[in-house]
Write an enzyme that holds these catalytic residues in place. Sequence first.
Site, PDB file in Angstrom:
ATOM      1  N   CYS A  93       0.867  -1.070  -0.017  1.00  0.00           N
ATOM      2  CA  CYS A  93      -0.200   0.078   0.124  1.00  0.00           C
ATOM      3  C   CYS A  93       0.740   1.271   0.101  1.00  0.00           C
ATOM      4  O   CYS A  93       1.647   1.648  -1.065  1.00  0.00           O
ATOM      5  CB  CYS A  93      -1.115   0.014   1.229  1.00  0.00           C
ATOM      6  SG  CYS A  93      -2.202   1.151   0.933  1.00  0.00           S
ATOM      7  N   HIS A 189      -3.895  -5.390   1.724  1.00  0.00           N
ATOM      8  CA  HIS A 189      -3.617  -5.939   3.142  1.00  0.00           C
ATOM      9  C   HIS A 189      -4.012  -6.923   3.633  1.00  0.00           C
ATOM     10  O   HIS A 189      -4.541  -7.814   2.825  1.00  0.00           O
ATOM     11  CB  HIS A 189      -4.517  -4.505   3.820  1.00  0.00           C
ATOM     12  CG  HIS A 189      -3.929  -3.165   3.437  1.00  0.00           C
ATOM     13  ND1 HIS A 189      -2.880  -2.549   4.141  1.00  0.00           N
ATOM     14  CD2 HIS A 189      -4.429  -2.260   2.648  1.00  0.00           C
ATOM     15  CE1 HIS A 189      -2.433  -1.552   3.616  1.00  0.00           C
ATOM     16  NE2 HIS A 189      -3.523  -1.104   2.907  1.00  0.00           N
TER      17      HIS A 189
END
Length: 240
Positions: A93, A189
Site C-alpha cells: 500500500c 492488506h
Amino acid sequence: MKITIGHLYPDLLNLYGDRGNIQCLMKRCQWRGIEAETVAFELDDSIDFSGLDIVLLGGGSDREQMLVCERLREIQSDFKTYVENDGVVIAICGGYQLLGKYYKTDQGMIHGLDLVDMYTEQGEGRLINNIVLKSDLFDMPIVGFENHGGRTCIGGNKPLGKVLYGKGNDGVSGYEGVVYKNVIGTYLHGPLLPKNPQLADWLIARALEKKYGKTVELAPLDDTQEREANAYVYHRFVSE
C-alpha cells in the site's frame, strides 16, 4: 541456511497488520529449518542493505508517508543498488506507492524512492473492497483487501495480477500491483502473506537463491488451512 528480513519504519508504516507479514515469513522459514531473523529499522537508524535478504516496506497514511519522505531520499541510492542487484522487496500500500517516482496528493507531493518506473496520483474517493487476483506467478489466486485513495500507473512494468474482483491499481486498468526484478508492490492488506502462502514462499525462495547463488526448492508445508481460507475468499467473490 539463514535469511535476514529488514522491516523499514514499523512504527510509522504498519497499517492493517503489516507485521503479520513478517510473522508469516518467519514461521514459514522456521517450519522448514531455515534460520530467520527480523531487524526493525526506525527513522534515525542507518541501514546496511547488503546484510538484508528481504525488505518489507509497509503501509501508512499520507501523513506518515510525508514523515518518512525525507529519510527515504537519504537511503535512496543504497536501496536502488539493492533492488538492481536482485534484492527481494515486498511493499504494501503506502510502501507500494513509495516505490515509484512520486505520490501527488491534495496535501502536496510525496517524493518516492524511484526504485520502479511508476507514479501515483490521488483520485476522487477511495478504492475500498475485497480483491481477488489471477497472477502468472502462481497457481493459486491472490486474495486480500484494498483501501487506497491513490491511483497508481505502473507504465510498462509487469502487474502482479489481473483483477478478478475489486478495483486494483487505478480502478480502470483491470490490473493490480507491480513486479520488478525481485520486487513486489501491491495494495493488498490483510495482512497479505498468511492468506497467500505461495507469495510468501516466492519471497523466501528468491531471497535464498540470491544469497546462496543456486536454485532453491522449498520443502512443502501442510497449507491445508491456508488454501481453504484462500479458496473461501475466491469462491465468495468470483463467479465461476
